[in-house]
Design an enzyme around this catalytic site. Structure first.
Site, PDB file in Angstrom:
ATOM      1  N   CYS A  29       0.838  -1.203   0.000  1.00  0.00           N
ATOM      2  CA  CYS A  29       0.000   0.000   0.000  1.00  0.00           C
ATOM      3  C   CYS A  29       0.871   1.251   0.000  1.00  0.00           C
ATOM      4  O   CYS A  29       2.032   1.205   0.370  1.00  0.00           O
ATOM      5  CB  CYS A  29      -0.875   0.029   1.244  1.00  0.00           C
ATOM      6  SG  CYS A  29      -1.825  -1.468   1.467  1.00  0.00           S
ATOM      7  N   ARG A  32       1.685   1.508  -6.444  1.00  0.00           N
ATOM      8  CA  ARG A  32       1.891   0.443  -5.452  1.00  0.00           C
ATOM      9  C   ARG A  32       0.598  -0.254  -5.046  1.00  0.00           C
ATOM     10  O   ARG A  32       0.633  -1.357  -4.505  1.00  0.00           O
ATOM     11  CB  ARG A  32       2.505   1.031  -4.180  1.00  0.00           C
ATOM     12  CG  ARG A  32       3.886   1.571  -4.333  1.00  0.00           C
ATOM     13  CD  ARG A  32       4.236   2.364  -3.110  1.00  0.00           C
ATOM     14  NE  ARG A  32       4.224   1.522  -1.927  1.00  0.00           N
ATOM     15  CZ  ARG A  32       5.307   0.980  -1.397  1.00  0.00           C
ATOM     16  NH1 ARG A  32       6.472   1.195  -1.933  1.00  0.00           N
ATOM     17  NH2 ARG A  32       5.221   0.230  -0.328  1.00  0.00           N
ATOM     18  N   TRP A  71      -3.742  -1.735  -1.356  1.00  0.00           N
ATOM     19  CA  TRP A  71      -3.648  -3.003  -2.081  1.00  0.00           C
ATOM     20  C   TRP A  71      -4.156  -4.029  -1.087  1.00  0.00           C
ATOM     21  O   TRP A  71      -3.469  -4.384  -0.132  1.00  0.00           O
ATOM     22  CB  TRP A  71      -2.193  -3.275  -2.488  1.00  0.00           C
ATOM     23  CG  TRP A  71      -1.996  -4.608  -3.106  1.00  0.00           C
ATOM     24  CD1 TRP A  71      -1.568  -5.744  -2.489  1.00  0.00           C
ATOM     25  CD2 TRP A  71      -2.205  -4.959  -4.474  1.00  0.00           C
ATOM     26  NE1 TRP A  71      -1.503  -6.769  -3.389  1.00  0.00           N
ATOM     27  CE2 TRP A  71      -1.891  -6.330  -4.601  1.00  0.00           C
ATOM     28  CE3 TRP A  71      -2.637  -4.262  -5.597  1.00  0.00           C
ATOM     29  CZ2 TRP A  71      -1.984  -7.004  -5.820  1.00  0.00           C
ATOM     30  CZ3 TRP A  71      -2.720  -4.941  -6.805  1.00  0.00           C
ATOM     31  CH2 TRP A  71      -2.399  -6.282  -6.903  1.00  0.00           C
ATOM     32  N   ASN A 105       0.441  -0.233   6.270  1.00  0.00           N
ATOM     33  CA  ASN A 105       0.922  -1.059   5.167  1.00  0.00           C
ATOM     34  C   ASN A 105       1.512  -2.304   5.802  1.00  0.00           C
ATOM     35  O   ASN A 105       2.332  -2.199   6.708  1.00  0.00           O
ATOM     36  CB  ASN A 105       1.996  -0.299   4.379  1.00  0.00           C
ATOM     37  CG  ASN A 105       2.624  -1.148   3.291  1.00  0.00           C
ATOM     38  OD1 ASN A 105       2.021  -2.114   2.822  1.00  0.00           O
ATOM     39  ND2 ASN A 105       3.828  -0.788   2.884  1.00  0.00           N
ATOM     40  N   GLY A 106       1.086  -3.499   5.328  1.00  0.00           N
ATOM     41  CA  GLY A 106       1.624  -4.734   5.882  1.00  0.00           C
ATOM     42  C   GLY A 106       0.502  -5.658   6.305  1.00  0.00           C
ATOM     43  O   GLY A 106      -0.642  -5.517   5.856  1.00  0.00           O
ATOM     44  N   GLU A 122      10.043 -22.792 -16.088  1.00  0.00           N
ATOM     45  CA  GLU A 122       9.846 -21.379 -15.761  1.00  0.00           C
ATOM     46  C   GLU A 122      11.070 -20.554 -16.169  1.00  0.00           C
ATOM     47  O   GLU A 122      10.938 -19.439 -16.686  1.00  0.00           O
ATOM     48  CB  GLU A 122       9.542 -21.229 -14.260  1.00  0.00           C
ATOM     49  CG  GLU A 122       9.403 -19.809 -13.752  1.00  0.00           C
ATOM     50  CD  GLU A 122       8.337 -18.972 -14.453  1.00  0.00           C
ATOM     51  OE1 GLU A 122       7.515 -19.515 -15.222  1.00  0.00           O
ATOM     52  OE2 GLU A 122       8.338 -17.735 -14.238  1.00  0.00           O
ATOM     53  N   LYS A 149      10.848 -17.422 -18.732  1.00  0.00           N
ATOM     54  CA  LYS A 149      11.299 -16.054 -18.390  1.00  0.00           C
ATOM     55  C   LYS A 149      12.249 -15.548 -19.465  1.00  0.00           C
ATOM     56  O   LYS A 149      12.151 -14.431 -19.925  1.00  0.00           O
ATOM     57  CB  LYS A 149      12.051 -16.028 -17.061  1.00  0.00           C
ATOM     58  CG  LYS A 149      11.366 -15.851 -15.746  1.00  0.00           C
ATOM     59  CD  LYS A 149      10.387 -14.787 -15.517  1.00  0.00           C
ATOM     60  CE  LYS A 149       9.066 -14.960 -16.198  1.00  0.00           C
ATOM     61  NZ  LYS A 149       7.961 -15.452 -15.487  1.00  0.00           N
ATOM     62  N   GLU A 198      10.427 -14.833 -22.839  1.00  0.00           N
ATOM     63  CA  GLU A 198       9.512 -13.682 -22.747  1.00  0.00           C
ATOM     64  C   GLU A 198      10.215 -12.336 -22.885  1.00  0.00           C
ATOM     65  O   GLU A 198       9.705 -11.443 -23.535  1.00  0.00           O
ATOM     66  CB  GLU A 198       8.888 -13.637 -21.347  1.00  0.00           C
ATOM     67  CG  GLU A 198       7.757 -14.535 -21.096  1.00  0.00           C
ATOM     68  CD  GLU A 198       7.163 -14.235 -19.730  1.00  0.00           C
ATOM     69  OE1 GLU A 198       7.816 -14.574 -18.724  1.00  0.00           O
ATOM     70  OE2 GLU A 198       6.072 -13.668 -19.677  1.00  0.00           O
ATOM     71  N   HIS A 255      15.571 -38.567 -25.597  1.00  0.00           N
ATOM     72  CA  HIS A 255      14.496 -39.077 -26.463  1.00  0.00           C
ATOM     73  C   HIS A 255      14.215 -38.121 -27.616  1.00  0.00           C
ATOM     74  O   HIS A 255      13.164 -38.183 -28.244  1.00  0.00           O
ATOM     75  CB  HIS A 255      13.229 -39.328 -25.638  1.00  0.00           C
ATOM     76  CG  HIS A 255      13.440 -40.375 -24.595  1.00  0.00           C
ATOM     77  ND1 HIS A 255      13.584 -41.713 -24.893  1.00  0.00           N
ATOM     78  CD2 HIS A 255      13.612 -40.280 -23.251  1.00  0.00           C
ATOM     79  CE1 HIS A 255      13.803 -42.392 -23.778  1.00  0.00           C
ATOM     80  NE2 HIS A 255      13.825 -41.534 -22.761  1.00  0.00           N
ATOM     81  N   LYS A 274      -0.126  -8.100 -19.122  1.00  0.00           N
ATOM     82  CA  LYS A 274      -0.030  -8.532 -17.729  1.00  0.00           C
ATOM     83  C   LYS A 274      -1.187  -9.446 -17.356  1.00  0.00           C
ATOM     84  O   LYS A 274      -1.063 -10.330 -16.523  1.00  0.00           O
ATOM     85  CB  LYS A 274      -0.015  -7.289 -16.826  1.00  0.00           C
ATOM     86  CG  LYS A 274       0.264  -7.578 -15.372  1.00  0.00           C
ATOM     87  CD  LYS A 274       1.719  -7.937 -15.134  1.00  0.00           C
ATOM     88  CE  LYS A 274       1.926  -8.598 -13.801  1.00  0.00           C
ATOM     89  NZ  LYS A 274       3.120  -9.454 -13.785  1.00  0.00           N
TER      90      LYS A 274
HETATM   91  C1  F6R Z   1       4.824 -15.082 -17.486  1.00  0.00           C
HETATM   92  C2  F6R Z   1       3.500 -14.557 -17.284  1.00  0.00           C
HETATM   93  C3  F6R Z   1       2.366 -15.275 -17.892  1.00  0.00           C
HETATM   94  C4  F6R Z   1       1.278 -15.469 -16.836  1.00  0.00           C
HETATM   95  C5  F6R Z   1       0.013 -16.077 -17.477  1.00  0.00           C
HETATM   96  C6  F6R Z   1      -1.035 -16.384 -16.435  1.00  0.00           C
HETATM   97  O1  F6R Z   1       5.802 -14.247 -16.921  1.00  0.00           O
HETATM   98  O2  F6R Z   1       3.330 -13.576 -16.621  1.00  0.00           O
HETATM   99  O3  F6R Z   1       2.742 -16.504 -18.418  1.00  0.00           O
HETATM  100  O4  F6R Z   1       1.778 -16.308 -15.855  1.00  0.00           O
HETATM  101  O5  F6R Z   1      -0.501 -15.185 -18.413  1.00  0.00           O
HETATM  102  O6  F6R Z   1      -1.359 -15.242 -15.717  1.00  0.00           O
HETATM  103  P1  F6R Z   1      -2.180 -15.333 -14.379  1.00  0.00           P
HETATM  104  O7  F6R Z   1      -1.286 -15.896 -13.344  1.00  0.00           O
HETATM  105  O8  F6R Z   1      -2.615 -13.945 -14.096  1.00  0.00           O
HETATM  106  O9  F6R Z   1      -3.328 -16.272 -14.653  1.00  0.00           O
END
Ligand code: F6R
Length: 611
Positions: free
Chosen positions: A2, A27, A74, A100-101, A484, A488, A491, A507, A606
């Site tokens: 927050c 934030r 938040w 905040n917390g 993962e 990363k 992406e 394989h 996002k």
């Molecule tokens: C990778 C990333 C995406 C999300 C995916 C699902 O860095 O951000 O692969 O993980 O779009 O998003 P959520 O978790 O919001 O369902």
């Protein structure tokens, strides 16, 4: 998480508060509020939604006063609505608090205060602080500073609190435990905020409070005390940052800032979820032991990074609960005619809580009569309405598009959920659960330790930033980390990268290995260590450059590694929480070396709200 702003001075506080809140809105933005002291009264305005909603509301009100506090929220405890928005008042309406917390022991304190006659208005953990301070003032007749000092020896968890009172209209009282809060040094006014951006219009000299410190801020002055009430003199820091750098906490990008926030995020996600007797208590997961006892399988659905968190959790759930786990990409799930009934517990994971495929999967599961628990970072998101139960990750808002801190928080939350299921179903000895909790409590420090190898990771990223292809490989939970790590990298650096179960390489994919291809190998798993070592030998024999993650002091790994990232040891099922961190850093540094903006990778959003 927050945003907090406090002001006391000669001028009208409201414009200062609103300006500071605007600068901190990135934030947290699900509700906002202000409280001002004027003529012996606290005047309050709070509104769900973005700050603009509050500003609209304020146009119809005449709020003024030279002492005030503001907050952008938040949500963690309680839905993001007008009532739960901060500031919160005591019963008498004489003092106001922003926070905040997370106050871990809020339930117990609330019960005691209610029994003593206090009337609560909101569902927040914060409101207990207002009533607790009120009760201490009534009981002890002390100053506000002293009442806040006494209250924080009762409060447990993480908090930055700012408190104002009509009885002491010339001061802000501030307390810090884990959550950041900063005094702005000024000769005319008194200032406090949770982030530097809010202070920059007034000053570049700041005093960040340390844990356990309390401060009294007056126009042109401040005094800081420790928990025992002894005066302390923390150093004044001069900051040169411009506004953008201040928003990023001095980091070059939000992604890097968020990677470095992870020790706190891991801690926040654990906070308040283990009671003093060692039992795991998940507030919003309230099925009876009887219902949980009848569950005969678990189905995990998610997309992208959340899916990888699910992949790792399959191992923990199966090992600790002995229930079979099916794992599905949410985009595939409802089209494959899955077998579900009221005995299948479905876990839907989505940091945003808005991913269209995951929401559809959750709704489908509900139609089939299955109980659904959502794991999400966003209070009030769609998935929280669709699911029967919710487990919130407490990562705070994530601005970088690539998920980092929300991923770590998901791993922690899913481990807690797995342990909780094991506890309720009696499938794990209480001592083993306790041992695992001890290991989890060490994770924040261990994540910090992993972050300290950023120099090594950066050097490796420089060496391989021009590679065309990357292979990541691991076994067990290390396979999820490999997936993962590869995601990363692709992406944000746009380099082709694939994650493999190391045993699968021979394989097919081993055909891709030729001189110089970088292979990232997860050697931190104990059970399949020798097999992983053999896999590393295999790719080296074919010319691969190896980037190896291994436990500190692993000399066998050192001999096989072109680059070695040393990781502290934890329980094997918790290792993704540590192993993922250098891979996030690696992807970040490779992207930077290639001149790309990690916060806004091309073609990505996002929150993916379309199928
Ligand atoms: C990778 C990333 C995406 C999300 C995916 C699902 O860095 O951000 O692969 O993980 O779009 O998003 P959520 O978790 O919001 O369902």
């Amino acid at each position: 998480m927050c945003g907090i702003v406090g002001y006391v001075g000669g001028d009208d506080a409201l414009p200062v508060l609103l300006d500071g809140m605007r600068k901190l809105e990135y934030r947290g933005y699900d509700s906002a509020g202000v409280a001002l002291v004027k003529d012996g009264r606290v005047e309050l305005a709070k509104k769900a939604g973005h700050l603009s909603e509050l500003e609209g509301e304020l146009q119809h009100l005449t709020l003024d006063g030279s002492l005030g506090i503001g907050h952008t929220r938040w949500a963690t405890h309680g839905a993001p609505n007008d009532i739960n928005a901060h500031p919160h008042l005591d019963c008498g309406g004489r003092l106001a608090v922003v926070h905040n917390g997370i106050i871990e022991n809020h339930d117990g304190i609330r019960d005691e205060l209610v029994a003593a006659g206090h009337a609560f208005r909101s569902e927040t953990d914060t409101e207990v602080a207002a009533h607790l301070i009120e009760s201490i003032l009534e009981r002890d007749g002390c100053s506000l500073l002293e009442a806040v000092r006494r209250s924080i020896s009762v409060l447990q968890g993480a908090f930055a609190l700012v408190v104002i009172s009509v009885d002491e209209p010339d001061r802000l009282i501030v307390a810090r435990q884990e959550s950041p809060v900063i005094i702005g040094v000024s000769e005319e006014v008194g200032l406090v905020a949770s982030g530097i951006p809010a202070l920059l219009p007034f000053t570049r000299d700041i005093v960040p409070l340390e844990n356990g410190q309390i401060a009294q801020i007056t126009p042109g002055g401040y005094e800081v005390f420790d928990l025992k009430g002894a005066a302390v003199e923390p150093p004044v820091v001069h900051v040169e940052w411009d506004m953008e750098a201040a928003e990023k906490g001095g980091y070059e990008d939000f992604m890097l800032k968020e990677i470095f926030e992870q020790p706190e995020v891991v801690q926040n996600t654990i906070l308040g979820r283990v009671d003093p007797s060692g039992r795991i208590v998940l507030d919003d997961v309230h099925w009876s032991a009887d219902t949980l006892g009848k569950i005969n399988k678990i189905v995990v659905v998610a997309c992208g990074t959340s899916y990888h968190a699910g992949m790792a959790s399959k191992h923990a759930i199966e090992h600790w609960t002995r229930l079979p786990v099916e794992l599905d990409l949410a985009s595939e799930f409802r089209y494959r005619d899955p077998v579900l009934d009221e005995h299948s517990l479905v876990i839907g994971i989505a940091q945003s809580g808005e991913t269209a495929d995951t929401l559809a999967a959750v709704r489908f599961a509900k139609e089939m009569g299955s109980p659904v628990v959502a794991v999400t970072n966003v209070v009030g998101s769609s998935i929280t309405r669709d699911a029967d139960a919710v487990l919130f990750t407490h990562a705070g808002p994530e601005i970088g598009v690539a998920a980092t801190k929300t991923f770590l928080a998901q791993l922690v939350a899913l481990n807690l959920l797995s342990l909780y299921l094991a506890q309720e179903r009696g499938s794990m000895e209480p001592e083993k659960i306790a041992e695992t909790i001890v290991a989890m409590n060490r994770l924040p420090d261990q994540v910090e330790e992993v972050l300290s190898i950023q120099g090594e990771v950066h050097r490796a990223a420089k060496r391989y930033a021009d590679a065309k292809d990357f292979i990541f490989m691991g076994r067990g939970v290390g396979y999820a980390v490999a997936m993962e790590g590869a995601l990363k990298l692709k992406e944000i650096s746009y380099i082709h990268a694939e994650g493999y179960a190391a045993g699968e390489l021979k394989h097919g994919a081993i055909a891709l290995i030729e001189e110089g291809v970088p292979v990232v190998a997860l050697l931190t798993g104990r059970a399949l260590y020798d097999k992983m070592l053999a896999n590393v030998e295999e790719v080296r024999a074919r010319g691969a450059q190896t980037i190896v993650l291994a436990h500190q002091g692993d000399e066998r790994a050192r001999l096989l590694a072109n680059e070695l990232f040393e990781i502290p040891e934890t329980k094997p099922l918790l290792s993704p929480i540590l192993d993922s961190v250098p891979l996030q850093l690696f992807a970040y540094f490779v992207a930077k070396e290639r001149g790309l903006s990690p916060d806004k990778p091309r073609n990505l959003a996002k929150s993916v709200t379309v199928e």
